[in-house]
Design an enzyme around this catalytic site. Sequence first.
Site, PDB file in Angstrom:
ATOM      1  N   HIS A 130       0.825  -1.208   0.000  1.00  0.00           N
ATOM      2  CA  HIS A 130       0.000   0.000   0.000  1.00  0.00           C
ATOM      3  C   HIS A 130       0.861   1.261   0.000  1.00  0.00           C
ATOM      4  CE1 HIS A 130      -2.676   2.974   2.246  1.00  0.00           C
ATOM      5  NE2 HIS A 130      -3.133   2.895   1.024  1.00  0.00           N
ATOM      6  N   HIS A 154     -10.622   7.174  -6.197  1.00  0.00           N
ATOM      7  CA  HIS A 154     -10.868   5.733  -6.282  1.00  0.00           C
ATOM      8  C   HIS A 154     -12.037   5.400  -7.195  1.00  0.00           C
ATOM      9  CE1 HIS A 154      -8.910   6.408  -2.395  1.00  0.00           C
ATOM     10  NE2 HIS A 154      -8.472   5.181  -2.461  1.00  0.00           N
ATOM     11  N   ARG A 229      -6.306  25.007  -4.669  1.00  0.00           N
ATOM     12  CA  ARG A 229      -5.532  23.771  -4.477  1.00  0.00           C
ATOM     13  C   ARG A 229      -5.868  23.197  -3.109  1.00  0.00           C
ATOM     14  NH1 ARG A 229      -4.226  19.145  -4.499  1.00  0.00           N
ATOM     15  NH2 ARG A 229      -2.106  18.344  -4.793  1.00  0.00           N
ATOM     16  N   CYS A 276       1.472  26.940  -7.302  1.00  0.00           N
ATOM     17  CA  CYS A 276       1.477  25.511  -7.019  1.00  0.00           C
ATOM     18  C   CYS A 276       2.738  24.879  -7.603  1.00  0.00           C
ATOM     19  CB  CYS A 276       0.236  24.863  -7.624  1.00  0.00           C
ATOM     20  SG  CYS A 276       0.144  23.074  -7.403  1.00  0.00           S
ATOM     21  N   TYR A 414       6.132  16.754  -3.066  1.00  0.00           N
ATOM     22  CA  TYR A 414       6.702  18.080  -3.295  1.00  0.00           C
ATOM     23  C   TYR A 414       8.230  18.065  -3.179  1.00  0.00           C
ATOM     24  CZ  TYR A 414       1.854  19.508  -3.037  1.00  0.00           C
ATOM     25  OH  TYR A 414       0.513  19.627  -3.270  1.00  0.00           O
TER      26      TYR A 414
END
Length: 570
Positions: A130, A154, A229, A276, A414
Amino acid sequence: MLLLRHCQSLTRLGAVGTLRYQATPCFASRAVRLCSSSREDQKSYQRANWSANWKRIVAGVLTGTGAVLTYGLLYQEVEQADAGLPTTEKRSSLPVFSHDEISKHRSLEDGVWVTYKGGVYDITEFVPMHPGGNKILLAAGGALEPFWALYAVHDQEYVLEILSQYKVGELSVEDLKKQHNAKASDPYSSDPERHPVLRVNSKKPFNAEPPPEILTENYITPHVLFFKRNHLPVPRVDPVSYRLQVEGLPKGALTLSLKDLKTRFPKHTVTATLQCAGNRRSDMNKVKQVKGLNWGISAIGNAKWSGARLRDVLLAAGFGPEVAKWARHVHFEGLDKDVTGSAYGTSIPINKAMNEDGDVLLAYEMNGEDIPADHGFPVRVVVPGVVGARNVKWLGRIVVSTEESSSHWQQLDYKGFSPGTDWSKVDHASSPAIQELPVQSAITVPADGAEIDRSDETLTVKGYAWSGGGREVVRVDVSLDGGKTWQVAQLRSGDKGQPDEPSPPPGRAWAWKLWELTAPLPPDADELEIICKAVDNSYNVQPDSIPPIWNLRGLLSNAWHRVRVKVTED
Protein backbone atom coordinates in the site's frame (compact mmCIF):
# COMPACT_ATOMS: atom_id res chain seq x y z
CA MET A 1 -12.34 -18.66 -4.22
CA LEU A 2 -9.29 -16.97 -5.56
CA LEU A 3 -6.62 -17.09 -2.86
CA LEU A 4 -4.19 -14.28 -3.62
CA ARG A 5 -1.69 -15.55 -1.15
CA HIS A 6 -1.02 -18.41 -3.63
CA CYS A 7 0.78 -15.84 -5.76
CA GLN A 8 4.43 -16.40 -4.91
CA SER A 9 5.48 -13.08 -6.39
CA LEU A 10 4.17 -11.26 -3.33
CA THR A 11 6.88 -12.71 -1.16
CA ARG A 12 9.47 -10.93 -3.26
CA LEU A 13 8.12 -7.49 -2.53
CA GLY A 14 9.92 -5.26 -0.06
CA ALA A 15 8.78 -2.17 1.77
CA VAL A 16 6.46 0.25 0.02
CA GLY A 17 9.20 2.78 -0.58
CA THR A 18 11.43 0.21 -2.32
CA LEU A 19 9.00 -1.67 -4.53
CA ARG A 20 10.35 -2.79 -7.87
CA TYR A 21 7.76 -3.06 -10.61
CA GLN A 22 9.56 -5.38 -13.00
CA ALA A 23 6.64 -7.34 -14.36
CA THR A 24 5.82 -7.33 -18.05
CA PRO A 25 2.99 -4.86 -18.72
CA CYS A 26 -0.19 -6.83 -19.33
CA PHE A 27 -3.43 -5.20 -18.41
CA ALA A 28 -5.60 -6.96 -20.96
CA SER A 29 -9.27 -7.54 -20.37
CA ARG A 30 -10.51 -10.40 -18.22
CA ALA A 31 -12.25 -11.98 -21.17
CA VAL A 32 -9.00 -12.27 -23.06
CA ARG A 33 -7.26 -13.85 -20.07
CA LEU A 34 -9.98 -16.44 -19.57
CA CYS A 35 -10.58 -17.33 -23.19
CA SER A 36 -7.15 -17.24 -24.76
CA SER A 37 -5.58 -20.68 -25.13
CA SER A 38 -2.25 -19.33 -26.31
CA ARG A 39 0.07 -17.79 -23.75
CA GLU A 40 2.13 -16.15 -26.48
CA ASP A 41 -1.01 -14.60 -27.99
CA GLN A 42 -1.93 -13.31 -24.56
CA LYS A 43 1.46 -11.69 -24.04
CA SER A 44 1.27 -10.08 -27.47
CA TYR A 45 -2.13 -8.65 -26.63
CA GLN A 46 -0.79 -7.38 -23.32
CA ARG A 47 2.08 -5.54 -24.95
CA ALA A 48 -0.27 -3.93 -27.45
CA ASN A 49 -2.45 -2.64 -24.64
CA TRP A 50 0.36 -1.29 -22.45
CA SER A 51 0.35 2.26 -23.79
CA ALA A 52 -3.39 2.88 -23.47
CA ASN A 53 -3.68 1.32 -20.05
CA TRP A 54 -0.66 3.06 -18.55
CA LYS A 55 -2.43 6.40 -18.93
CA ARG A 56 -5.39 5.31 -16.89
CA ILE A 57 -3.13 3.65 -14.32
CA VAL A 58 -1.32 6.92 -13.72
CA ALA A 59 -4.63 8.76 -13.54
CA GLY A 60 -5.70 6.56 -10.67
CA VAL A 61 -2.57 6.86 -8.59
CA LEU A 62 -2.99 8.11 -5.04
CA THR A 63 -2.81 11.86 -4.28
CA GLY A 64 -1.94 12.66 -0.68
CA THR A 65 -2.09 9.92 1.96
CA GLY A 66 -5.36 8.20 1.09
CA ALA A 67 -5.78 4.50 0.46
CA VAL A 68 -5.92 3.53 -3.21
CA LEU A 69 -5.63 0.12 -4.83
CA THR A 70 -3.14 0.96 -7.54
CA TYR A 71 0.42 -0.15 -8.10
CA GLY A 72 0.27 -3.14 -5.83
CA LEU A 73 -2.94 -4.46 -7.33
CA LEU A 74 -1.74 -3.90 -10.85
CA TYR A 75 1.53 -5.64 -10.07
CA GLN A 76 -0.47 -8.56 -8.67
CA GLU A 77 -2.59 -8.66 -11.83
CA VAL A 78 0.53 -8.81 -13.99
CA GLU A 79 2.06 -11.67 -12.01
CA GLN A 80 -1.13 -13.71 -12.11
CA ALA A 81 -1.50 -13.33 -15.85
CA ASP A 82 2.15 -14.23 -16.48
CA ALA A 83 1.67 -17.35 -14.36
CA GLY A 84 -1.28 -18.35 -16.54
CA LEU A 85 -3.81 -17.85 -13.72
CA PRO A 86 -7.20 -16.16 -14.16
CA THR A 87 -7.52 -12.92 -12.22
CA THR A 88 -11.08 -13.65 -11.07
CA GLU A 89 -13.55 -16.52 -10.85
CA LYS A 90 -17.23 -16.41 -11.64
CA ARG A 91 -19.31 -17.55 -8.71
CA SER A 92 -22.98 -18.33 -8.45
CA SER A 93 -22.84 -17.78 -4.69
CA LEU A 94 -20.40 -16.56 -2.05
CA PRO A 95 -20.29 -16.98 1.73
CA VAL A 96 -22.25 -14.49 3.80
CA PHE A 97 -20.45 -12.83 6.71
CA SER A 98 -21.71 -10.73 9.57
CA HIS A 99 -20.11 -7.48 10.63
CA ASP A 100 -18.86 -9.17 13.80
CA GLU A 101 -17.07 -11.83 11.77
CA ILE A 102 -15.49 -9.24 9.47
CA SER A 103 -14.37 -7.08 12.40
CA LYS A 104 -12.19 -9.95 13.63
CA HIS A 105 -9.95 -9.50 10.57
CA ARG A 106 -8.10 -6.34 11.55
CA SER A 107 -4.44 -7.36 11.40
CA LEU A 108 -1.95 -9.12 9.17
CA GLU A 109 -2.00 -12.07 11.56
CA ASP A 110 -5.78 -12.47 11.43
CA GLY A 111 -6.16 -11.19 7.88
CA VAL A 112 -7.27 -7.75 6.71
CA TRP A 113 -10.87 -7.69 5.53
CA VAL A 114 -12.90 -4.70 4.37
CA THR A 115 -16.38 -4.17 2.96
CA TYR A 116 -17.51 -2.12 0.00
CA LYS A 117 -21.13 -1.79 -1.12
CA GLY A 118 -22.09 -5.05 0.55
CA GLY A 119 -19.12 -7.04 -0.69
CA VAL A 120 -16.45 -8.50 1.57
CA TYR A 121 -12.82 -8.32 0.44
CA ASP A 122 -9.66 -9.93 1.82
CA ILE A 123 -6.85 -7.44 1.09
CA THR A 124 -4.26 -9.00 3.40
CA GLU A 125 -1.72 -9.53 0.64
CA PHE A 126 -2.04 -5.92 -0.55
CA VAL A 127 -1.24 -4.23 2.76
CA PRO A 128 2.60 -4.47 2.41
CA MET A 129 2.32 -2.84 -1.02
CA HIS A 130 0.00 0.00 0.00
CA PRO A 131 1.48 3.40 -1.04
CA GLY A 132 0.03 5.07 2.06
CA GLY A 133 1.75 2.71 4.48
CA ASN A 134 -0.08 1.17 7.42
CA LYS A 135 -2.88 3.73 7.39
CA ILE A 136 -4.88 1.23 5.35
CA LEU A 137 -5.11 -0.89 8.50
CA LEU A 138 -7.38 1.75 9.99
CA ALA A 139 -10.04 0.54 7.56
CA ALA A 140 -9.47 -3.09 8.50
CA GLY A 141 -12.58 -4.89 9.67
CA GLY A 142 -14.83 -2.11 8.41
CA ALA A 143 -16.13 -0.26 5.38
CA LEU A 144 -14.06 1.36 2.63
CA GLU A 145 -16.75 3.94 1.80
CA PRO A 146 -15.58 6.61 4.29
CA PHE A 147 -12.07 6.43 2.86
CA TRP A 148 -13.18 6.40 -0.74
CA ALA A 149 -15.61 9.28 -0.18
CA LEU A 150 -12.68 11.37 1.01
CA TYR A 151 -10.23 10.27 -1.68
CA ALA A 152 -12.68 10.28 -4.57
CA VAL A 153 -9.96 9.36 -7.09
CA HIS A 154 -10.87 5.73 -6.28
CA ASP A 155 -14.19 6.07 -8.07
CA GLN A 156 -12.94 4.72 -11.38
CA GLU A 157 -14.13 1.65 -13.22
CA TYR A 158 -10.79 -0.10 -13.48
CA VAL A 159 -10.08 0.30 -9.73
CA LEU A 160 -13.41 -1.32 -8.92
CA GLU A 161 -12.67 -4.08 -11.43
CA ILE A 162 -9.37 -4.87 -9.77
CA LEU A 163 -10.91 -4.72 -6.29
CA SER A 164 -13.38 -7.40 -7.36
CA GLN A 165 -10.51 -9.89 -7.56
CA TYR A 166 -10.21 -9.73 -3.77
CA LYS A 167 -13.86 -10.54 -3.10
CA VAL A 168 -14.42 -13.41 -0.68
CA GLY A 169 -18.03 -12.98 0.36
CA GLU A 170 -21.09 -10.84 0.98
CA LEU A 171 -22.10 -8.76 4.00
CA SER A 172 -25.24 -9.98 5.71
CA VAL A 173 -28.45 -8.20 4.76
CA GLU A 174 -29.03 -7.11 8.36
CA ASP A 175 -25.60 -5.52 8.69
CA LEU A 176 -25.82 -3.98 5.23
CA LYS A 177 -28.99 -2.19 6.28
CA LYS A 178 -27.28 -0.94 9.43
CA GLN A 179 -24.35 0.27 7.34
CA HIS A 180 -26.61 2.17 4.97
CA ASN A 181 -28.45 3.79 7.87
CA ALA A 182 -25.19 4.88 9.45
CA LYS A 183 -23.62 6.03 6.20
CA ALA A 184 -21.82 9.33 6.63
CA SER A 185 -22.70 12.24 4.40
CA ASP A 186 -20.37 13.31 1.62
CA PRO A 187 -17.46 15.08 3.37
CA TYR A 188 -17.32 17.49 0.42
CA SER A 189 -20.98 18.49 0.65
CA SER A 190 -20.19 21.64 2.64
CA ASP A 191 -17.48 22.86 0.27
CA PRO A 192 -18.05 26.47 -0.91
CA GLU A 193 -19.46 27.35 -4.31
CA ARG A 194 -16.93 28.13 -7.02
CA HIS A 195 -16.98 30.36 -10.07
CA PRO A 196 -18.11 28.37 -13.13
CA VAL A 197 -15.34 29.86 -15.28
CA LEU A 198 -12.72 27.82 -13.42
CA ARG A 199 -11.21 24.88 -15.24
CA VAL A 200 -11.58 21.93 -12.89
CA ASN A 201 -8.74 19.42 -12.53
CA SER A 202 -10.33 17.53 -9.64
CA LYS A 203 -13.77 17.86 -8.06
CA LYS A 204 -13.09 15.98 -4.82
CA PRO A 205 -10.90 17.42 -3.44
CA PHE A 206 -11.54 20.56 -5.46
CA ASN A 207 -8.64 21.76 -7.60
CA ALA A 208 -9.12 24.28 -10.39
CA GLU A 209 -7.52 27.18 -12.22
CA PRO A 210 -8.80 30.16 -14.22
CA PRO A 211 -8.53 30.40 -18.01
CA PRO A 212 -5.11 31.91 -18.86
CA GLU A 213 -6.56 34.83 -20.79
CA ILE A 214 -8.47 35.93 -17.67
CA LEU A 215 -5.61 35.33 -15.27
CA THR A 216 -3.54 38.34 -16.34
CA GLU A 217 -6.41 40.81 -16.74
CA ASN A 218 -5.74 41.90 -13.15
CA TYR A 219 -2.49 42.53 -11.34
CA ILE A 220 -4.26 41.52 -8.10
CA THR A 221 -6.07 38.26 -8.72
CA PRO A 222 -9.70 38.29 -7.47
CA HIS A 223 -10.20 35.48 -4.98
CA VAL A 224 -12.89 33.84 -7.10
CA LEU A 225 -10.36 33.48 -9.93
CA PHE A 226 -7.39 32.57 -7.73
CA PHE A 227 -6.44 28.95 -8.33
CA LYS A 228 -7.87 26.46 -5.82
CA ARG A 229 -5.53 23.77 -4.48
CA ASN A 230 -7.14 21.54 -1.86
CA HIS A 231 -5.86 18.20 -0.61
CA LEU A 232 -8.89 17.36 1.56
CA PRO A 233 -12.43 18.66 2.17
CA VAL A 234 -12.69 22.34 3.09
CA PRO A 235 -13.25 22.49 6.88
CA ARG A 236 -16.02 24.63 8.32
CA VAL A 237 -14.43 26.76 11.03
CA ASP A 238 -16.31 28.93 13.51
CA PRO A 239 -14.31 32.18 13.77
CA VAL A 240 -15.56 32.77 17.30
CA SER A 241 -14.38 29.45 18.70
CA TYR A 242 -11.28 29.27 16.48
CA ARG A 243 -8.03 28.74 18.37
CA LEU A 244 -4.45 28.64 17.10
CA GLN A 245 -1.97 26.57 19.13
CA VAL A 246 1.70 27.64 19.18
CA GLU A 247 3.99 25.00 20.68
CA GLY A 248 7.63 24.10 21.21
CA LEU A 249 8.77 27.29 22.95
CA PRO A 250 9.81 28.02 26.58
CA LYS A 251 6.56 29.67 27.66
CA GLY A 252 4.64 26.50 26.87
CA ALA A 253 1.74 26.31 24.46
CA LEU A 254 0.35 29.70 23.45
CA THR A 255 -3.31 29.69 22.47
CA LEU A 256 -4.56 32.54 20.30
CA SER A 257 -8.06 33.37 19.15
CA LEU A 258 -8.78 35.17 15.91
CA LYS A 259 -9.42 38.30 17.97
CA ASP A 260 -6.01 37.88 19.62
CA LEU A 261 -4.27 37.78 16.26
CA LYS A 262 -6.06 40.93 15.18
CA THR A 263 -5.58 42.94 18.36
CA ARG A 264 -2.39 41.77 20.06
CA PHE A 265 -0.13 42.01 17.00
CA PRO A 266 0.43 44.74 14.39
CA LYS A 267 -1.29 44.16 11.08
CA HIS A 268 1.01 43.84 8.08
CA THR A 269 0.10 43.66 4.39
CA VAL A 270 2.20 41.92 1.75
CA THR A 271 1.52 41.58 -1.96
CA ALA A 272 2.68 38.08 -2.79
CA THR A 273 2.32 35.54 -5.57
CA LEU A 274 1.50 31.93 -4.70
CA GLN A 275 2.29 29.21 -7.21
CA CYS A 276 1.48 25.51 -7.02
CA ALA A 277 4.49 23.22 -7.38
CA GLY A 278 2.59 21.47 -10.19
CA ASN A 279 1.94 24.61 -12.25
CA ARG A 280 2.49 23.79 -15.95
CA ARG A 281 2.58 20.05 -15.24
CA SER A 282 0.62 19.60 -18.47
CA ASP A 283 3.76 20.63 -20.37
CA MET A 284 5.68 17.78 -18.77
CA ASN A 285 2.88 15.34 -19.55
CA LYS A 286 3.35 16.11 -23.23
CA VAL A 287 6.91 14.79 -22.98
CA LYS A 288 6.20 11.78 -20.76
CA GLN A 289 3.35 10.94 -18.40
CA VAL A 290 3.82 12.04 -14.79
CA LYS A 291 1.87 11.54 -11.57
CA GLY A 292 -0.37 14.38 -10.46
CA LEU A 293 -3.15 16.75 -11.45
CA ASN A 294 -2.83 18.02 -15.00
CA TRP A 295 -2.40 21.72 -14.18
CA GLY A 296 -2.11 24.17 -17.05
CA ILE A 297 -0.31 27.52 -16.72
CA SER A 298 -2.77 29.13 -14.29
CA ALA A 299 -1.98 27.41 -10.98
CA ILE A 300 -0.60 30.76 -9.85
CA GLY A 301 -2.10 33.99 -8.55
CA ASN A 302 -1.18 37.30 -6.94
CA ALA A 303 -2.96 38.80 -3.93
CA LYS A 304 -2.69 41.27 -1.06
CA TRP A 305 -2.42 39.32 2.18
CA SER A 306 -2.89 40.93 5.61
CA GLY A 307 -2.34 39.57 9.10
CA ALA A 308 0.08 39.18 11.99
CA ARG A 309 3.72 38.45 11.30
CA LEU A 310 4.72 34.92 12.26
CA ARG A 311 7.89 36.40 13.75
CA ASP A 312 5.90 38.56 16.18
CA VAL A 313 3.80 35.61 17.30
CA LEU A 314 6.85 33.39 17.89
CA LEU A 315 8.57 36.14 19.87
CA ALA A 316 5.45 36.47 22.02
CA ALA A 317 5.53 32.71 22.58
CA GLY A 318 9.08 32.86 23.95
CA PHE A 319 11.41 32.62 20.99
CA GLY A 320 14.78 34.08 22.00
CA PRO A 321 18.55 33.63 21.68
CA GLU A 322 18.54 30.29 23.53
CA VAL A 323 15.84 28.88 21.27
CA ALA A 324 17.72 30.08 18.21
CA LYS A 325 20.58 27.74 19.17
CA TRP A 326 18.51 24.61 18.65
CA ALA A 327 15.42 25.53 16.60
CA ARG A 328 15.69 24.68 12.91
CA HIS A 329 12.14 24.39 11.55
CA VAL A 330 8.60 25.66 12.05
CA HIS A 331 5.78 23.19 11.45
CA PHE A 332 2.30 24.15 10.29
CA GLU A 333 -0.80 21.97 10.59
CA GLY A 334 -4.15 22.72 9.02
CA LEU A 335 -7.63 22.01 10.29
CA ASP A 336 -8.37 20.00 7.16
CA LYS A 337 -8.12 16.35 8.19
CA ASP A 338 -8.60 12.96 6.58
CA VAL A 339 -10.72 10.18 8.05
CA THR A 340 -7.78 9.02 10.16
CA GLY A 341 -7.59 12.41 11.86
CA SER A 342 -4.32 13.28 10.14
CA ALA A 343 -4.06 16.97 9.26
CA TYR A 344 -2.41 18.50 6.22
CA GLY A 345 1.01 19.56 7.43
CA THR A 346 4.37 20.90 6.32
CA SER A 347 7.26 23.07 7.55
CA ILE A 348 9.66 25.85 6.62
CA PRO A 349 13.17 26.68 7.88
CA ILE A 350 13.27 28.74 11.08
CA ASN A 351 15.44 31.36 9.37
CA LYS A 352 12.63 32.17 6.95
CA ALA A 353 10.11 32.31 9.76
CA MET A 354 12.12 34.63 12.01
CA ASN A 355 13.76 36.88 9.42
CA GLU A 356 12.38 40.43 9.60
CA ASP A 357 12.59 40.53 5.81
CA GLY A 358 10.93 37.13 5.43
CA ASP A 359 7.44 38.67 5.63
CA VAL A 360 5.80 35.40 6.70
CA LEU A 361 2.22 36.17 7.72
CA LEU A 362 -0.55 34.51 9.66
CA ALA A 363 -3.00 36.04 7.24
CA TYR A 364 -6.67 36.62 8.00
CA GLU A 365 -7.40 38.91 5.03
CA MET A 366 -7.07 38.44 1.27
CA ASN A 367 -7.43 41.48 -0.96
CA GLY A 368 -8.82 43.53 1.91
CA GLU A 369 -11.53 41.07 2.95
CA ASP A 370 -11.76 38.05 5.24
CA ILE A 371 -9.95 35.15 3.61
CA PRO A 372 -12.55 33.03 1.77
CA ALA A 373 -13.12 29.43 2.81
CA ASP A 374 -11.30 27.97 -0.20
CA HIS A 375 -8.21 30.01 0.66
CA GLY A 376 -7.96 29.21 4.35
CA PHE A 377 -10.60 30.99 6.44
CA PRO A 378 -10.11 32.16 9.12
CA VAL A 379 -6.27 32.04 9.10
CA ARG A 380 -3.65 30.72 6.72
CA VAL A 381 0.12 30.94 6.55
CA VAL A 382 1.51 33.04 3.72
CA VAL A 383 5.19 32.32 3.09
CA PRO A 384 6.24 34.73 0.31
CA GLY A 385 8.64 33.39 -2.30
CA VAL A 386 8.04 29.78 -1.29
CA VAL A 387 6.08 27.00 -3.01
CA GLY A 388 2.33 27.08 -2.42
CA ALA A 389 2.37 23.77 -0.56
CA ARG A 390 4.03 25.43 2.47
CA ASN A 391 1.33 28.13 2.69
CA VAL A 392 -0.91 26.02 4.93
CA LYS A 393 -4.60 26.94 4.96
CA TRP A 394 -7.06 26.73 7.88
CA LEU A 395 -4.09 26.94 10.23
CA GLY A 396 -4.63 25.20 13.55
CA ARG A 397 -1.18 24.49 14.98
CA ILE A 398 2.37 25.87 14.84
CA VAL A 399 5.32 23.93 16.27
CA VAL A 400 8.92 25.10 16.61
CA SER A 401 11.17 22.05 16.23
CA THR A 402 14.68 20.74 15.70
CA GLU A 403 13.35 18.50 12.92
CA GLU A 404 11.51 19.02 9.65
CA SER A 405 7.83 18.07 9.60
CA SER A 406 7.26 14.32 9.34
CA SER A 407 4.10 14.91 7.29
CA HIS A 408 3.57 13.02 4.06
CA TRP A 409 3.49 16.34 2.19
CA GLN A 410 6.92 17.25 3.54
CA GLN A 411 8.67 13.90 3.30
CA LEU A 412 7.03 12.00 0.42
CA ASP A 413 5.69 14.72 -1.87
CA TYR A 414 6.70 18.08 -3.30
CA LYS A 415 10.27 17.02 -4.03
CA GLY A 416 12.21 17.16 -7.27
CA PHE A 417 14.11 14.29 -8.89
CA SER A 418 16.37 13.60 -11.84
CA PRO A 419 14.78 12.93 -15.25
CA GLY A 420 16.28 9.43 -15.01
CA THR A 421 14.53 8.58 -11.74
CA ASP A 422 11.43 6.41 -12.03
CA TRP A 423 9.06 4.90 -9.49
CA SER A 424 11.12 1.70 -9.21
CA LYS A 425 14.11 3.52 -7.74
CA VAL A 426 12.83 6.77 -6.25
CA ASP A 427 14.33 7.60 -2.84
CA HIS A 428 12.42 10.45 -1.25
CA ALA A 429 14.98 10.89 1.49
CA SER A 430 17.62 11.75 -1.12
CA SER A 431 15.94 15.01 -2.15
CA PRO A 432 15.16 18.11 -0.09
CA ALA A 433 11.61 19.40 0.20
CA ILE A 434 10.86 22.17 -2.29
CA GLN A 435 10.91 25.62 -0.69
CA GLU A 436 11.85 28.55 -2.97
CA LEU A 437 10.67 28.16 -6.56
CA PRO A 438 12.70 28.84 -9.72
CA VAL A 439 12.12 31.68 -12.18
CA GLN A 440 8.92 31.27 -14.21
CA SER A 441 6.93 32.89 -17.02
CA ALA A 442 4.09 31.96 -19.34
CA ILE A 443 2.10 33.35 -22.27
CA THR A 444 -1.58 33.94 -21.51
CA VAL A 445 -2.50 35.74 -24.76
CA PRO A 446 -2.73 34.55 -27.50
CA ALA A 447 -3.81 31.01 -26.73
CA ASP A 448 -2.13 28.02 -28.26
CA GLY A 449 -3.84 27.26 -31.60
CA ALA A 450 -5.33 30.73 -32.01
CA GLU A 451 -5.73 32.33 -35.43
CA ILE A 452 -4.28 35.77 -36.16
CA ASP A 453 -5.57 37.91 -39.02
CA ARG A 454 -2.70 39.10 -41.21
CA SER A 455 -4.50 42.38 -41.81
CA ASP A 456 -3.94 43.25 -38.13
CA GLU A 457 -0.27 43.78 -39.05
CA THR A 458 0.77 43.63 -35.36
CA LEU A 459 0.48 41.03 -32.65
CA THR A 460 0.14 41.64 -28.90
CA VAL A 461 1.51 38.98 -26.57
CA LYS A 462 0.77 39.01 -22.82
CA GLY A 463 1.76 36.95 -19.83
CA TYR A 464 3.13 36.77 -16.31
CA ALA A 465 6.60 36.28 -14.82
CA TRP A 466 7.74 35.52 -11.29
CA SER A 467 10.70 34.17 -9.37
CA GLY A 468 10.89 32.60 -5.93
CA GLY A 469 12.98 33.62 -2.95
CA GLY A 470 12.21 37.33 -3.34
CA ARG A 471 14.22 37.59 -6.55
CA GLU A 472 12.76 40.25 -8.82
CA VAL A 473 12.03 39.57 -12.48
CA VAL A 474 14.02 42.15 -14.42
CA ARG A 475 13.38 41.08 -18.01
CA VAL A 476 11.11 38.96 -20.17
CA ASP A 477 12.31 38.03 -23.64
CA VAL A 478 9.77 37.14 -26.32
CA SER A 479 10.34 35.50 -29.68
CA LEU A 480 7.79 35.31 -32.50
CA ASP A 481 9.88 32.99 -34.69
CA GLY A 482 10.68 30.00 -32.49
CA GLY A 483 13.70 31.52 -30.80
CA LYS A 484 15.63 32.84 -33.79
CA THR A 485 15.19 36.47 -32.74
CA TRP A 486 14.13 38.05 -29.46
CA GLN A 487 12.44 41.22 -28.26
CA VAL A 488 12.11 42.61 -24.73
CA ALA A 489 8.60 42.85 -23.29
CA GLN A 490 7.33 45.74 -21.19
CA LEU A 491 6.95 44.86 -17.51
CA ARG A 492 4.42 46.26 -15.08
CA SER A 493 3.54 45.72 -11.44
CA GLY A 494 0.06 47.19 -11.45
CA ASP A 495 -3.11 47.23 -13.49
CA LYS A 496 -2.87 48.74 -16.95
CA GLY A 497 -3.37 52.49 -16.87
CA GLN A 498 -2.67 52.62 -13.13
CA PRO A 499 0.62 53.47 -11.36
CA ASP A 500 2.90 50.53 -10.67
CA GLU A 501 3.44 49.44 -7.10
CA PRO A 502 6.68 50.80 -5.59
CA SER A 503 9.81 48.79 -6.30
CA PRO A 504 10.37 46.25 -3.51
CA PRO A 505 13.50 46.23 -1.34
CA PRO A 506 16.21 43.82 -2.53
CA GLY A 507 15.30 40.23 -1.73
CA ARG A 508 11.64 41.01 -1.07
CA ALA A 509 10.14 40.96 -4.57
CA TRP A 510 7.29 38.64 -3.64
CA ALA A 511 4.84 39.64 -6.40
CA TRP A 512 4.75 38.72 -10.05
CA LYS A 513 5.26 41.03 -13.02
CA LEU A 514 2.75 41.20 -15.83
CA TRP A 515 4.30 41.75 -19.24
CA GLU A 516 3.22 42.71 -22.73
CA LEU A 517 4.78 42.98 -26.17
CA THR A 518 3.22 44.46 -29.31
CA ALA A 519 5.27 43.75 -32.43
CA PRO A 520 4.84 43.62 -36.22
CA LEU A 521 3.77 40.28 -37.63
CA PRO A 522 6.69 38.56 -39.39
CA PRO A 523 6.14 38.89 -43.16
CA ASP A 524 4.93 35.85 -45.11
CA ALA A 525 4.61 33.69 -41.99
CA ASP A 526 1.71 31.22 -42.00
CA GLU A 527 2.41 30.01 -38.49
CA LEU A 528 4.21 31.52 -35.52
CA GLU A 529 5.90 29.78 -32.63
CA ILE A 530 5.82 32.33 -29.80
CA ILE A 531 8.21 31.82 -26.88
CA CYS A 532 8.78 33.66 -23.62
CA LYS A 533 11.54 33.37 -21.04
CA ALA A 534 12.08 35.40 -17.87
CA VAL A 535 15.28 36.56 -16.19
CA ASP A 536 15.49 37.50 -12.49
CA ASN A 537 17.90 39.84 -10.74
CA SER A 538 20.27 36.95 -9.97
CA TYR A 539 20.33 36.35 -13.73
CA ASN A 540 18.61 33.03 -13.36
CA VAL A 541 16.83 32.19 -16.61
CA GLN A 542 14.35 29.53 -17.58
CA PRO A 543 15.68 26.36 -19.25
CA ASP A 544 14.90 26.06 -22.94
CA SER A 545 13.14 22.69 -22.92
CA ILE A 546 11.29 20.17 -20.75
CA PRO A 547 13.30 16.91 -21.12
CA PRO A 548 16.29 18.00 -19.00
CA ILE A 549 14.00 19.01 -16.10
CA TRP A 550 11.31 16.32 -16.49
CA ASN A 551 10.57 14.47 -13.25
CA LEU A 552 8.17 11.72 -12.25
CA ARG A 553 5.90 14.09 -10.27
CA GLY A 554 5.84 16.85 -12.88
CA LEU A 555 6.99 19.52 -10.42
CA LEU A 556 9.02 22.70 -11.04
CA SER A 557 7.96 22.87 -14.69
CA ASN A 558 9.49 26.16 -15.84
CA ALA A 559 10.95 25.65 -19.31
CA TRP A 560 10.43 28.30 -22.00
CA HIS A 561 6.71 28.58 -22.59
CA ARG A 562 5.66 28.11 -26.21
CA VAL A 563 2.42 28.64 -28.11
CA ARG A 564 1.74 28.19 -31.81
CA VAL A 565 -0.69 30.40 -33.69
CA LYS A 566 -1.82 30.47 -37.31
CA VAL A 567 -1.75 33.57 -39.47
CA THR A 568 -4.77 33.70 -41.75
CA GLU A 569 -5.85 35.91 -44.62
CA ASP A 570 -8.92 38.11 -44.20
